[in-house]
Scaffold this active site. Structure first.
Site, mmCIF file in Angstrom:
data_model
loop_
_atom_site.group_PDB
_atom_site.id
_atom_site.type_symbol
_atom_site.label_atom_id
_atom_site.label_comp_id
_atom_site.label_asym_id
_atom_site.label_seq_id
_atom_site.Cartn_x
_atom_site.Cartn_y
_atom_site.Cartn_z
ATOM 1 N N ASN A 1 -40.915 -12.230 23.849
ATOM 2 C CA ASN A 1 -39.699 -12.100 23.037
ATOM 3 C C ASN A 1 -39.342 -10.650 22.738
ATOM 4 O OD1 ASN A 1 -38.862 -14.955 22.107
ATOM 5 N ND2 ASN A 1 -41.064 -14.914 21.842
ATOM 6 N N CYS B 1 -41.120 -3.308 18.138
ATOM 7 C CA CYS B 1 -42.453 -3.673 18.631
ATOM 8 C C CYS B 1 -43.246 -2.430 19.012
ATOM 9 C CB CYS B 1 -42.334 -4.639 19.795
ATOM 10 S SG CYS B 1 -40.968 -4.313 20.900
ATOM 11 N N HIS B 2 -42.578 -1.295 19.204
ATOM 12 C CA HIS B 2 -43.304 -0.066 19.550
ATOM 13 C C HIS B 2 -44.088 0.456 18.354
ATOM 14 C CE1 HIS B 2 -39.259 1.121 18.191
ATOM 15 N NE2 HIS B 2 -39.940 2.030 17.514
ATOM 16 N N GLU C 1 -41.471 9.797 15.799
ATOM 17 C CA GLU C 1 -41.375 9.290 14.433
ATOM 18 C C GLU C 1 -42.495 9.845 13.557
ATOM 19 O OE1 GLU C 1 -41.121 5.126 14.441
ATOM 20 O OE2 GLU C 1 -39.224 5.065 15.501
#
Length: 86
Positions: free
Chosen positions: A46, A53-54, A80
């Site tokens: 999905n 999801c990372h 990030e």
DNA sequence: CATTTGACGCCAA
DNA sequence: TTTGGCGCCAAAT
């Protein structure tokens, strides 16, 4: 909601930027500590742009996998500030 | 419905 | 520290 799968997706969506959770952590938050594998399975089936999801990595600190390329995932986490670039 | 697969985790050697 | 193997559970075949 109501199912483990939906909970996992919800938890991953709730992950703030610059933060990373391990598959195990997500599994715990979803209500099933032993379902760490299932978390990965769900993601792979999905993969969704609405789901960061990372931000989900292995408990060892390794990246794990990513549907669009593990390298891409690494760069995103570094950008990030969630991980250290080694 | 039964079996295999898989973006994992932890322990033993 | 690096391999190898077992466990665990949902989804796919």
């Amino acid at each position: 909601m109501s199912t483990f799968t939906d909970k996992v997706l919800k938890v991953v969506k709730e992950i703030p930027r610059g933060k990373t959770l391990s598959y195990k952590e997500v599994a715990i938050l979803a209500g099933n500590e032993k379902a760490s594998r299932v978390v990965g399975t769900i993601m792979s089936k999905n993969w969704d742009e609405s789901i960061p999801c990372h931000r989900v990595i292995c408990s060892d600190g390794t990246l794990g996998g990513y549907n669009r390329g593990t390298e891409k995932k690494r760069l995103r986490l570094e950008e990030e500030g969630a991980i250290e670039r080694k």
